[in-house]
Design an enzyme around this catalytic site. Structure first.
Site, PDB file in Angstrom:
ATOM      1  N   ASN A 153       0.953  -1.225   0.033  1.00 41.94           N
ATOM      2  CA  ASN A 153      -0.067  -0.012  -0.076  1.00 41.94           C
ATOM      3  C   ASN A 153       0.806   1.239  -0.285  1.00 41.94           C
ATOM      4  O   ASN A 153       0.292   2.414  -0.426  1.00 41.94           O
ATOM      5  CB  ASN A 153      -1.044  -0.089   1.040  1.00 41.94           C
ATOM      6  CG  ASN A 153      -0.405   0.179   2.579  1.00 41.94           C
ATOM      7  OD1 ASN A 153       0.686  -0.352   2.667  1.00 41.94           O
ATOM      8  ND2 ASN A 153      -1.073   0.656   3.363  1.00 41.94           N
ATOM      9  N   GLU A 250       4.943  -3.508  12.130  1.00 44.78           N
ATOM     10  CA  GLU A 250       4.127  -2.303  12.091  1.00 44.78           C
ATOM     11  C   GLU A 250       2.763  -3.150  11.493  1.00 44.78           C
ATOM     12  O   GLU A 250       2.779  -3.351  10.258  1.00 44.78           O
ATOM     13  CB  GLU A 250       4.567  -1.575  11.258  1.00 44.78           C
ATOM     14  CG  GLU A 250       5.498  -0.695  11.922  1.00 44.78           C
ATOM     15  CD  GLU A 250       5.149   0.247  13.111  1.00 44.78           C
ATOM     16  OE1 GLU A 250       4.137   0.258  13.489  1.00 44.78           O
ATOM     17  OE2 GLU A 250       6.367   0.475  13.967  1.00 44.78           O
ATOM     18  N   GLU A 461       9.082   3.074  14.327  1.00 43.74           N
ATOM     19  CA  GLU A 461       9.966   3.440  13.001  1.00 43.74           C
ATOM     20  C   GLU A 461      10.468   4.871  12.917  1.00 43.74           C
ATOM     21  O   GLU A 461       9.812   5.699  13.448  1.00 43.74           O
ATOM     22  CB  GLU A 461       9.612   2.989  11.747  1.00 43.74           C
ATOM     23  CG  GLU A 461       9.286   1.461  11.745  1.00 43.74           C
ATOM     24  CD  GLU A 461       8.930   0.861  10.348  1.00 43.74           C
ATOM     25  OE1 GLU A 461       9.973   0.489   9.554  1.00 43.74           O
ATOM     26  OE2 GLU A 461       7.834   0.445  10.036  1.00 43.74           O
TER      27      GLU A 461
END
Ligand code: NAD
Length: 484
Positions: A153, A250, A461
């Protein structure tokens, strides 16, 4: 090297390699159009990539931050120079609009620049030790060989926000991109390789979950950074967790926007629709639930519906399109199924029931008015342009429902009241919070990630968090009576 048609294969030890290109990626706006043919990486190819990364590990670490920073700066320049080419391919293969794809590439350029500078930042600190004449020198050292597994994505931004800090801090990387975007990934790899990375420092192995499984289970990796669904994250945790390697996960989100009665309703509606519908709602941070004070619920719902209905759905390559297609036919089936289930459970489709014209995997931005937070749509991540709007009786209910999810990625609050903002900062169980803005967004210099089911053990991150993940500390006691 062509990044359309039959792809050159995997990039291992500075060369293209691979078997028969039996797999195909297609254009989500025109599903009959083939974008690329590619091969799926085998266990042997993963093995070769990890072995090359291991060989390259010491020289790349020893090259030092100045040299590594130069390579990353050059990568930023090459990426900027080839942005049009990458955007065109990305739009055709992933289905984002050109505006969105261009924004993503620009963010990747910034991320490379940021990490080029981070490669030059201090690598250690010095302290007095307990013994006279001895200093304790704490030095940041790379973790070693990093596996990076990425979703479709954000096919440019997410790989870059893993690869850039990993490389900046002296690690070597084996990257397994999503099988839905092999051509975009191949072009990005070519761009990074063109910047002058030494052989083996960065490998790319194309493939699916099986290839990803070979990589995550490989004994030769020291750390893994994964972005994707919660279900895959759990599988990765089951494989890599027991081995004790450093692991960053994530995962998904179910992000609420709370709109209090004192909010600027026009601005709130704009932010809700942008957060929920842009990128076709295919963002982990997309606004999935809107919790609205009863007093302003009807007015806000009308505003959201008007804005969502005005968005133009269509071919991602058309300049008039605001919302492109979903990524695949499976995604379209899943999103339509989730909306139908919500209706069956009592939700009203306020806009979005029309099937847009066009050959692509198109779905109209869908606003659901839901009678209760118990509906599945308030808990399950529907990865598309769908949002559920629900009235809440008071502030306590708003905060309670906002936190009533297994996820904890992002949230937004819309209010002018400092006490409510303070309460949101204190009580919302998320990694990222926006006040009077959309739930979406990410910047290279600040941490990105969530809590609860949205992230794994090392759940951040970018920014300082990336330095902490991609380095270890080594403490050395230096006796200055025998030298500097
Ligand atoms: P996915 O989990 O299906 O796939 C992600 C990657 O994992 C792909 O490269 C895939 O090939 C690989 N993979 C699949 N099975 C594997 C296995 N068993 N072992 C190793 N690798 C495996 O996710 P997706 O559909 O590509 O992406 C959408 C999901 O990603 C959504 O849930 C979204 O919320 C999440 N996402 C999260 C963030 C975040 O930062 N929190 C950002 C973007 C997307």
């Amino acid at each position: 090297m062509n990044a359309r048609g039959t792809l050159p294969g995997h990039w291992i030890d500075g060369a293209w390699t691979g078997g028969r290109a039996d797999e195909v990626s297609t254009n989500p706006s025109r599903p009959h159009e083939e974008i690329a043919r590619f091969c799926v990486g085998t266990a042997d190819e993963v093995d070769a990539a990890v072995a090359a990364a291991r060989r390259a590990s010491r020289p790349w670490s020893a090259a030092g931050g100045v040299a590594r920073g130069r390579v990353l700066r050059r990568a930023a320049q090459v990426l900027e120079g080839r942005a049009d080419e990458l955007v065109a391919l990305f739009v055709a293969e992933e289905g984002k609009t050109a505006l969105e794809a261009r924004g993503e590439v620009a963010r990747a350029v910034e991320t490379l620049h940021y990490n080029a500078a981070r490669a030059l930042a201090s690598v250690g600190a010095t302290f007095d030790a307990a013994t006279d004449g001895v200093v304790a020198h704490v030095r940041r050292v790379p973790v070693g060989v990093v596996a990076a597994i990425t979703p479709w994505n954000f096919p440019v931004a997410i790989p870059v926000w893993k690869l850039a800090p990993a490389l900046a801090h002296g690690n070597t990387v084996v990257w397994k991109p999503s099988e839905l975007v092999p051509a975009t990934s191949t072009l990005l790899l070519q761009i990074l390789a063109e910047a002058g990375l030494p052989d083996g420092a960065l490998a790319m192995v194309l493939g699916d979950g099986t290839t990803g499984g070979h990589l995550i289970g490989h004994e030769g990796i020291d750390a893994a950074s994964f972005t994707g669904s919660a279900a895959t994250g759990q599988r990765i945790l089951d494989i890599a967790g027991p081995r004790g390697i450093r692991l960053q996960l994530e995962l998904g989100g179910h992000n609420p926007a709370i709109v209090f009665a004192d909010a600027d309703l026009a601005a709130a509606a704009e932010h809700v629709v942008a957060g929920a519908m842009l990128s076709t709602g295919q963002k982990c941070t997309a606004t999935r639930r809107v919790l609205v004070a009863e007093k302003v619920h009807d007015e806000l719902l009308d505003r959201i519906v008007d804005r969502a209905a005005a968005l133009r759905v269509g071919d991602a390559a058309a300049a008039t399109t605001d919302v492109g297609p979903l990524v695949s036919a499976d995604a379209l089936t899943r999103v339509r199924g989730a909306v139908a289930r919500a209706e069956a459970q009592g939700a009203t489709v306020c806009t979005g029931d029309a099937i847009p014209d066009g050959p692509g995997h198109l779905v109209a931005p869908t606003v659901l008015s839901v009678p209760s937070h118990d509906l599945d749509v308030c808990h399950e991540e529907v990865f598309g342009p769908v949002t559920a709007v629900l009235p809440v009786a008071d502030d306590d209910a708003a905060f309670r429902l906002a936190n009533d999810t297994t996820y904890g990625l992002s949230a937004a609050v819309h209010t002018r009241d400092p006490a409510r903002i303070r309460r949101a900062l204190d009580e919302l169980e998320v990694g990222m919070l926006t006040v009077n803005g959309p739930t979406t967004g990410a910047e290279p210099h600040v941490p990105f990630g969530g809590v609860k089911g949205s992230s794994g053990p090392a759940g951040r991150e970018m920014g300082e968090a990336a330095r902490d993940f991609y380095t270890d500390t080594r403490t050395a006691y230096l006796d200055h009576r025998f030298g500097p």
